[in-house]
Write an enzyme that holds these catalytic residues in place. Structure first.
Site, PDB file in Angstrom:
ATOM      1  N   ASP A  65      20.383  35.391  20.792  1.00  0.00           N
ATOM      2  CA  ASP A  65      20.453  34.023  21.313  1.00  0.00           C
ATOM      3  C   ASP A  65      21.362  33.246  20.383  1.00  0.00           C
ATOM      4  O   ASP A  65      20.973  32.886  19.265  1.00  0.00           O
ATOM      5  CB  ASP A  65      19.062  33.397  21.363  1.00  0.00           C
ATOM      6  N   SER A 147      37.346  25.219  28.313  1.00  0.00           N
ATOM      7  CA  SER A 147      37.338  24.737  29.697  1.00  0.00           C
ATOM      8  C   SER A 147      38.388  23.645  29.837  1.00  0.00           C
ATOM      9  O   SER A 147      38.713  22.962  28.853  1.00  0.00           O
ATOM     10  CB  SER A 147      35.960  24.169  30.063  1.00  0.00           C
ATOM     11  N   TYR A 164      28.385  18.374  29.091  1.00  0.00           N
ATOM     12  CA  TYR A 164      29.228  19.571  29.052  1.00  0.00           C
ATOM     13  C   TYR A 164      30.662  19.270  28.596  1.00  0.00           C
ATOM     14  O   TYR A 164      31.167  19.952  27.691  1.00  0.00           O
ATOM     15  CB  TYR A 164      29.224  20.250  30.422  1.00  0.00           C
ATOM     16  N   LYS A 168      32.719  20.721  25.197  1.00  0.00           N
ATOM     17  CA  LYS A 168      33.984  21.453  25.261  1.00  0.00           C
ATOM     18  C   LYS A 168      35.113  20.697  24.542  1.00  0.00           C
ATOM     19  O   LYS A 168      36.030  21.327  23.998  1.00  0.00           O
ATOM     20  CB  LYS A 168      34.357  21.737  26.710  1.00  0.00           C
TER      21      LYS A 168
END
Length: 250
Positions: A65, A147, A164, A168
């Site tokens: 993890d 991204s 998010y 990024k």
């Protein structure tokens, strides 16, 4: 890929999507690959079943993890003991949570995103760097699956990206910081940020907000882009590679 034949690559988030495609592509091109993910059984099934019989022994799945620092340390210690170190690291693991920044009671979702998308990259890169600088004259390659949201915040009506894009954007800045740190440490380790547009993965497949006619990339497209970056000569570094499907308006 001659330079990377029988060298060790570590791929995070290897149980599906881009991660699984990366593992297959690297194994097919002569590398020894260790996949890291929380879903050990799925990782073994998804990747191993796609490999030719004579290539299966070159892939190993290890449960990790990356949002947990100790789990990352344990994984890289095992890799060092088993394979003697790391030559290539592809930081692919990432999550998107279905929430908003203003929602109540969403702290765990926001923290999980930052721990996986940001701190997981920090921890994995730190551990891989320690190994790389002792191997092959201080050479190696770190690739981060970023991204397009790491460069500009998408704005699609009805779609919420919450924290998010922030995670990024941090990866974009981190890529440059790491480039400078690698240079300051007098190594020849490369670093590359791969920034795809929409990719057909579990993250997007589960979203009913994406219309079927929306242009989209396949995981293999990102794996081939990573392969392209790895094949550059030792003195050439692709720092940022943006990949979009034809027709994407983002």
């Amino acid at each position: 890929m001659q330079r990377w034949q029988n060298k060790v690559a570590v791929v995070t988030g290897a149980s599906s999507g881009i991660g699984a495609a990366l593992c297959k592509t690297l194994v097919d091109n002569g590398m020894i690959v260790v996949g890291l993910a929380r879903r050990l059984v799925k990782m073994n099934t998804t990747v191993t079943n796609t490999l030719a019989e004579d290539k299966k022994q070159n892939f190993t799945a290890f449960k990790c993890d990356i949002a947990d620092e100790q789990s990352v340390k344990d994984a890289f210690t095992w890799i060092e003991d088993k394979f003697g170190g790391v030559d290539v690291l592809i930081n692919n693991a990432g999550v998107v949570k279905n929430t908003t920044l203003l929602a109540e009671g969403n702290s765990e979702d926001l923290l999980a995103t930052m721990h996986t998308n940001v701190m997981g990259v920090v921890w994995c890169t730190r551990e891989a760097f320690r190994s790389m600088r002792q191997r092959n004259g201080g050479m190696g390659h770190v690739i981060i699956v970023n991204s397009v949201a790491g460069h500009s915040v998408p704005n699609f009506p009805g779609m919420n990206f919450n924290i998010y894009p922030s995670s990024k954007h941090a990866v974009t800045a981190m890529t440059e910081v790491l480039r400078q740190e690698f240079a300051n440490e007098k190594t020849k380790i490369k670093i590359t940020s791969l920034s795809p547009g929409a990719v057909h993965t579990e993250i997007n497949q589960s979203s009913e907000e994406i219309p079927p006619e929306f242009p989209i990339l396949q995981p293999e497209d990102i794996a081939n882009a990573a392969l392209f970056c790895l094949q550059t000569p030792p003195h050439v570094q692709i720092h940022e590679l943006t990949i979009k499907p034809v027709g994407e308006m983002m």
